[in-house]
Design a protein around this motif. Structure first.
Motif, PDB file in Angstrom:
ATOM      1  N   UNK A 169     102.605  59.730   5.340  1.00  0.00           N
ATOM      2  CA  UNK A 169     103.792  59.624   6.178  1.00  0.00           C
ATOM      3  C   UNK A 169     103.545  58.382   7.196  1.00  0.00           C
ATOM      4  N   UNK A 170     102.590  58.292   7.896  1.00  0.00           N
ATOM      5  CA  UNK A 170     102.419  57.132   8.874  1.00  0.00           C
ATOM      6  C   UNK A 170     102.447  55.697   8.333  1.00  0.00           C
ATOM      7  N   UNK A 171     101.789  55.773   7.095  1.00  0.00           N
ATOM      8  CA  UNK A 171     101.757  54.077   6.538  1.00  0.00           C
ATOM      9  C   UNK A 171     102.914  53.876   5.511  1.00  0.00           C
ATOM     10  N   UNK A 172     104.059  55.085   5.221  1.00  0.00           N
ATOM     11  CA  UNK A 172     105.188  54.714   4.161  1.00  0.00           C
ATOM     12  C   UNK A 172     105.870  53.590   4.825  1.00  0.00           C
ATOM     13  N   UNK A 173     106.038  52.671   3.882  1.00  0.00           N
ATOM     14  CA  UNK A 173     106.623  51.425   4.018  1.00  0.00           C
ATOM     15  C   UNK A 173     108.193  51.263   3.410  1.00  0.00           C
ATOM     16  N   UNK A 174     108.357  52.417   2.564  1.00  0.00           N
ATOM     17  CA  UNK A 174     109.542  52.525   1.962  1.00  0.00           C
ATOM     18  C   UNK A 174     110.699  53.051   2.899  1.00  0.00           C
ATOM     19  N   UNK A 175     111.938  53.179   2.350  1.00  0.00           N
ATOM     20  CA  UNK A 175     113.085  53.945   3.045  1.00  0.00           C
ATOM     21  C   UNK A 175     112.753  55.361   3.401  1.00  0.00           C
ATOM     22  N   UNK A 176     113.473  55.937   4.210  1.00  0.00           N
ATOM     23  CA  UNK A 176     113.144  57.417   4.545  1.00  0.00           C
ATOM     24  C   UNK A 176     114.004  58.085   3.305  1.00  0.00           C
ATOM     25  N   UNK A 177     114.884  57.713   2.781  1.00  0.00           N
ATOM     26  CA  UNK A 177     115.356  58.258   1.700  1.00  0.00           C
ATOM     27  C   UNK A 177     114.515  58.456   0.560  1.00  0.00           C
ATOM     28  N   UNK A 178     113.775  57.444   0.250  1.00  0.00           N
ATOM     29  CA  UNK A 178     112.729  57.554  -0.898  1.00  0.00           C
ATOM     30  C   UNK A 178     111.735  58.370  -0.626  1.00  0.00           C
ATOM     31  N   UNK A 179     111.393  58.664   0.751  1.00  0.00           N
ATOM     32  CA  UNK A 179     110.222  59.728   1.199  1.00  0.00           C
ATOM     33  C   UNK A 179     110.921  60.967   0.843  1.00  0.00           C
ATOM     34  N   UNK A 180     112.285  61.332   1.402  1.00  0.00           N
ATOM     35  CA  UNK A 180     112.985  62.544   1.044  1.00  0.00           C
ATOM     36  C   UNK A 180     113.002  62.774  -0.472  1.00  0.00           C
ATOM     37  N   UNK A 181     113.386  61.667  -0.959  1.00  0.00           N
ATOM     38  CA  UNK A 181     113.580  62.016  -2.688  1.00  0.00           C
ATOM     39  C   UNK A 181     112.288  62.564  -3.492  1.00  0.00           C
ATOM     40  N   UNK A 182     111.122  62.026  -2.900  1.00  0.00           N
ATOM     41  CA  UNK A 182     109.853  62.161  -3.355  1.00  0.00           C
ATOM     42  C   UNK A 182     109.437  63.774  -3.014  1.00  0.00           C
ATOM     43  N   UNK A 183     110.320  64.246  -2.112  1.00  0.00           N
ATOM     44  CA  UNK A 183     109.735  65.521  -1.730  1.00  0.00           C
ATOM     45  C   UNK A 183     110.259  66.818  -2.764  1.00  0.00           C
ATOM     46  N   UNK A 184     110.185  66.612  -3.862  1.00  0.00           N
ATOM     47  CA  UNK A 184     110.618  67.554  -4.940  1.00  0.00           C
ATOM     48  C   UNK A 184     109.630  68.769  -5.162  1.00  0.00           C
ATOM     49  N   UNK A 185     110.260  69.596  -5.981  1.00  0.00           N
ATOM     50  CA  UNK A 185     109.536  70.836  -6.062  1.00  0.00           C
ATOM     51  C   UNK A 185     108.205  70.512  -6.982  1.00  0.00           C
ATOM     52  N   UNK A 186     108.060  69.557  -7.914  1.00  0.00           N
ATOM     53  CA  UNK A 186     107.073  69.511  -8.597  1.00  0.00           C
ATOM     54  C   UNK A 186     105.836  69.044  -7.916  1.00  0.00           C
ATOM     55  N   UNK A 187     106.246  68.409  -6.727  1.00  0.00           N
ATOM     56  CA  UNK A 187     105.211  67.868  -5.903  1.00  0.00           C
ATOM     57  C   UNK A 187     104.427  68.962  -5.146  1.00  0.00           C
ATOM     58  N   UNK A 188     105.157  70.027  -4.686  1.00  0.00           N
ATOM     59  CA  UNK A 188     104.695  71.218  -4.037  1.00  0.00           C
ATOM     60  C   UNK A 188     103.836  71.872  -4.972  1.00  0.00           C
ATOM     61  N   UNK A 189     104.187  72.065  -6.305  1.00  0.00           N
ATOM     62  CA  UNK A 189     103.452  72.705  -7.211  1.00  0.00           C
ATOM     63  C   UNK A 189     102.141  72.295  -7.183  1.00  0.00           C
ATOM     64  N   UNK A 190     101.850  70.802  -7.164  1.00  0.00           N
ATOM     65  CA  UNK A 190     100.710  70.139  -7.131  1.00  0.00           C
ATOM     66  C   UNK A 190      99.564  70.851  -5.945  1.00  0.00           C
ATOM     67  N   UNK A 191     100.289  70.888  -4.833  1.00  0.00           N
ATOM     68  CA  UNK A 191      99.671  71.541  -3.793  1.00  0.00           C
ATOM     69  C   UNK A 191      99.038  72.918  -4.193  1.00  0.00           C
ATOM     70  N   UNK A 192     100.020  73.803  -4.602  1.00  0.00           N
ATOM     71  CA  UNK A 192      99.599  74.974  -4.864  1.00  0.00           C
ATOM     72  C   UNK A 192      98.289  75.065  -5.844  1.00  0.00           C
ATOM     73  N   UNK A 193      98.599  74.323  -6.960  1.00  0.00           N
ATOM     74  CA  UNK A 193      97.617  74.395  -7.971  1.00  0.00           C
ATOM     75  C   UNK A 193      96.244  73.692  -7.294  1.00  0.00           C
ATOM     76  N   UNK A 194      96.126  72.678  -6.555  1.00  0.00           N
ATOM     77  CA  UNK A 194      95.174  72.092  -5.942  1.00  0.00           C
ATOM     78  C   UNK A 194      94.502  73.387  -5.072  1.00  0.00           C
ATOM     79  N   UNK A 195      95.234  74.161  -4.268  1.00  0.00           N
ATOM     80  CA  UNK A 195      94.476  75.368  -3.755  1.00  0.00           C
ATOM     81  C   UNK A 195      93.875  76.220  -4.616  1.00  0.00           C
ATOM     82  N   UNK A 196      94.535  76.643  -5.780  1.00  0.00           N
ATOM     83  CA  UNK A 196      94.100  77.548  -6.513  1.00  0.00           C
ATOM     84  C   UNK A 196      92.889  77.155  -7.466  1.00  0.00           C
ATOM     85  N   UNK A 197      93.030  75.774  -7.868  1.00  0.00           N
ATOM     86  CA  UNK A 197      91.540  75.271  -8.443  1.00  0.00           C
ATOM     87  C   UNK A 197      90.452  75.386  -7.433  1.00  0.00           C
ATOM     88  N   UNK A 198      90.459  75.050  -6.131  1.00  0.00           N
ATOM     89  CA  UNK A 198      89.527  74.956  -5.108  1.00  0.00           C
ATOM     90  C   UNK A 198      88.944  76.398  -4.993  1.00  0.00           C
TER      91      UNK A 198
END
Length: 168
Positions: free
Chosen positions: A115-144
């Motif tokens: 977030x701090x170093x993001x140089x793209x637009x705020x719209x691109x950052x919001x578009x990247x916050x899609x459901x499948x990216x949150x799934x990776x967080x859940x999978x990472x916690x489960x794998x740990x």
């Protein structure tokens, strides 16, 4: 405390009644030793270090590739789980909690750095916050947690369906 079977007073520090169960220890009896959780401290230090390094590597990857993806969260979780399994000693609920906290710390650092170093637009950052990216967080916690070796504890007989009370 009194024995639920014979009603005699149990000696201080005993697990089972010596009269009803002479010389027998329960199958899941574990001695409590002062150094039993010593390996968990070492695992904690290493797992937090690995998680924070993984978060930094994730932020570097996003800056380098200019693509925001959360799949490195799975690698952070896997690395933390392996470190806890290697250095944590015997599996325990504390190991699972440590795996979860370490992984969250690494993912959190990565997300903040991105977030701090993001140089793209705020719209691109919001578009990247899609459901499948949150799934990776859940999978990472489960794998740990899985790789840390957290095992489910056996249920006591009264909870397994054997609803017979102890004989008196």
């Amino acid at each position: 405390m009194d024995c639920p079977t014979c009603g005699k007073k149990l000696p201080e520090g005993t697990i089972e009644c010596p009269r009803c169960h002479p010389g027998r220890m329960p199958a899941d009896a574990r001695p409590i030793a002062p150094g039993a959780q010593q390996g968990l401290w070492l695992a904690g230090v290493f797992s937090f270090a690995v998680a924070l390094a993984g978060g930094g590597a994730w932020a570097w990857y996003v800056a380098w590739s200019k693509q925001l993806s959360a799949f490195p969260a799975v690698f952070i979780g896997a690395a933390v789980g392996v470190v806890i399994r290697l250095f944590g000693g015997r599996s325990s609920p504390a190991a699972g909690a440590l795996a979860t906290l370490s992984t969250l710390a690494g993912m959190g650092l990565g997300a903040v750095l991105i977030y701090v170093q993001w140089t793209g637009s705020q719209k691109d950052l919001e578009a990247a916050l899609q459901f499948y990216n949150f799934v990776f967080f859940i999978i990472g916690l489960s794998v740990a947690r899985s790789l840390a070796g957290v095992k489910k504890q056996a249920m006591p007989p009264l909870l397994r369906g054997n609803n017979k009370p102890p004989a008196s």
